[in-house]
Design a protein around this motif. Structure first.
Motif, mmCIF file in Angstrom:
data_model
loop_
_atom_site.group_PDB
_atom_site.id
_atom_site.type_symbol
_atom_site.label_atom_id
_atom_site.label_comp_id
_atom_site.label_asym_id
_atom_site.label_seq_id
_atom_site.Cartn_x
_atom_site.Cartn_y
_atom_site.Cartn_z
ATOM 1 N N VAL A 196 1.072 -0.705 -0.013
ATOM 2 C CA VAL A 196 -0.044 0.192 0.300
ATOM 3 C C VAL A 196 0.911 1.523 -0.056
ATOM 4 O O VAL A 196 1.956 1.528 0.690
ATOM 5 C CB VAL A 196 -0.797 -0.195 1.090
ATOM 6 N N SER A 197 0.246 2.466 -0.723
ATOM 7 C CA SER A 197 1.501 3.317 -0.841
ATOM 8 C C SER A 197 1.969 4.343 0.425
ATOM 9 O O SER A 197 0.540 3.798 1.172
ATOM 10 C CB SER A 197 0.584 4.159 -2.125
ATOM 11 N N ARG A 198 2.462 4.588 0.411
ATOM 12 C CA ARG A 198 2.305 5.412 1.986
ATOM 13 C C ARG A 198 2.928 7.041 1.376
ATOM 14 O O ARG A 198 3.192 8.038 2.645
ATOM 15 C CB ARG A 198 3.851 5.170 2.493
ATOM 16 N N ARG A 199 2.771 7.358 -0.294
ATOM 17 C CA ARG A 199 2.668 8.597 -0.395
ATOM 18 C C ARG A 199 1.503 9.363 0.304
ATOM 19 O O ARG A 199 0.908 9.048 0.090
ATOM 20 C CB ARG A 199 2.912 8.723 -1.766
ATOM 21 N N GLY A 200 2.686 10.782 0.671
ATOM 22 C CA GLY A 200 2.335 11.736 1.865
ATOM 23 C C GLY A 200 1.820 11.652 3.128
ATOM 24 O O GLY A 200 0.361 11.696 3.601
#
Length: 460
Positions: A196-200
């Motif tokens: 799962v993306s952690r961007r931001g």
């Protein structure tokens, strides 16, 4: 009355038997009723929520269906950036920060038609808490408000356990999804590292951070993961690995599966309680009766995993906050400051040795999972301690068993397996092979059913 599951709410919405606005107003009423005593929310976005709900109702009526979270209320741990809505990290240093763009997960949930209710309490910068010297009070455990909900996704667990939402997003660097899930009697999923993306999302330790949901049920977690999983080329740690169908095998049970128990992790630990041991043994026996092979296995000592994870976490956390530690030390809460400053004592050699050890520990877990489909172990050695327990006693009385699988990056799911005699939840971890969240969730669903947790009512 408890809110319907995400799947049931979706069926009701599509059958015209309820509306997203009705679900949202029910959630807002539950928040108004219980949050003043629980402090789960930092920022309530009522106007945004009602606008989201009305948009979802109009789209569904017009035949536009964005998927299983369309029209479903949810909330975000207050380290997830939200465009136009403050993201405080529960800290004086960011109390007025309003991002210009959504985090990747916030954008995915909005695109999926979800209804954002607001931003949830955490420990300061996902490490400093519970603490009473911050701009917002700490969240409280809905099973007993004198007890901590753990952290750092404390508000997320409290919001789900009190029936305010069926799903809230958290983050997990050393157990910050699974620990509050265990203490508050919710499901908590830490997916594989990179799933799962952690961007931001404001980082604590970039090589250990994971994003995932806290939910009322394993099915709710599977539905949420289906929406948020996937490769994000703008997150350097995001893995380009195909996303499975997390729902198709969820109800298959455990017959034929092989499950290992790293019993030495918890069985001889000084702080373990008999109720936790009994809960694990009851669950293991129930899994055997359901057709699984369940055997003890040997892994490296828990203390080795823990030391490795702490060296990496503290060194990276200090690097992230070093400038503010030098220029604005007085603006940190005492707990966060003292934990961050430990990172200044870690040497470069310490970090290199920890990263080498991390590879060896990951290989050891993978070797065991070559022979077993999953592992089960304790989420914590005891139920939630009281707020007024001395800090030293709290750490000794309820150490967590979660950090090994941040070190190795394996998917790990905390599922409630019962209540203590004092009425506090006990959680158990299911740990899967890398990117095999489907089997992890399948076993978690069986645990949920076999232990009877799905029939236990929320505390309020």
């Amino acid at each position: 009355m408890e809110q319907p599951s995400i799947a049931e709410a979706g069926r009701l919405l599509r059958a015209g038997q309820t509306t997203s606005e009705a679900l949202t107003r029910a959630a807002l009423a539950q928040i108004a009723r219980h949050d003043p005593a629980l402090n789960a929310f930092i920022t309530l976005t009522e106007s945004r929520a009602l606008a989201d709900a009305r948009r979802a109702d109009a789209e569904l009526k017009a035949g536009t269906d964005r998927g299983p979270l369309h029209g479903i209320p949810y909330a975000l741990k207050d380290i997830y950036d939200t465009a136009g809505i403050r993201t405080t990290c529960h800290s004086k240093l960011r109390v007025d920060v309003v991002p210009e763009a959504d985090s990747a997960v916030a954008a995915q949930l909005a695109q999926a038609g979800g209804v954002l209710l607001g931003k949830l309490a955490t420990h300061e910068f996902a490490i400093g808490g519970p603490s009473f010297d911050l701009p917002f009070p700490p969240a409280r455990n809905p099973w007993n408000r004198d007890h901590v909900p753990s952290g750092s996704s404390s508000g997320s667990a409290v919001a789900v356990a009190s029936g305010m939402v069926r799903m809230a997003m958290g983050s997990d660097t050393g157990g910050s999804i699974r620990a509050p899930a265990a203490y508050c009697g919710t499901v908590g999923l830490k997916p594989s590292y990179g799933r799962v993306s952690r961007r931001g999302v404001f980082p604590l330790s970039t090589t250990l951070d994971h994003c995932g949901p806290l939910t009322r049920s394993v099915e709710d977690a599977a539905i949420t993961l289906q929406v948020i999983a996937g490769h994000d080329p703008l997150d350097a740690a995001s893995a380009d690995v195909p996303v499975a169908d997390y729902l198709s095998g969820l109800q298959r049970g455990v017959a034929g599966l092989r499950i290992g128990i790293p019993r030495a992790f918890f069985a001889n630990a000084q702080a373990v309680t008999q109720e936790v041991l009994d809960g694990i043994d009851r669950t293991a026996n129930a899994l055997r009766d359901a057709g699984a092979t369940v055997e003890d296995v040997t892994l490296p000592d828990f203390s080795v995993f823990s030391a490795c994870g702490r060296v990496i976490m503290l060194s990276e956390a200090f690097a992230i906050h070093e400038a503010d530690m030098q220029s604005r030390p007085q603006d940190f809460g005492a707990v966060a400051f003292l934990r961050f400053i430990l990172g200044a004592t870690v040497t470069g050699a310490d970090v290199i040795q920890a990263l080498r050890l991390r590879r060896e520990l990951t290989d050891a877990v993978n070797a065991t999972l070559d022979r077993y489909d999953a592992l089960i172990t304790a989420s914590g050695l005891a139920p939630a301690p009281r707020f007024d327990a001395p800090a030293e006693a709290s750490a000794a009385a309820s150490p967590l068993q979660t950090i090994p699988f941040n070190v190795t990056g394996h998917p790990a799911l905390s599922v409630p397996v019962g209540l203590t005699a004092s009425g506090l939840p006990i959680g158990l971890q299911v740990v899967g092979r890398p990117f095999d969240e489907a089997t992890t969730l399948r076993i978690g669903r069986a645990v949920e059913r076999l232990t009877g947790w799905e029939d236990i009512a929320l505390p309020m």
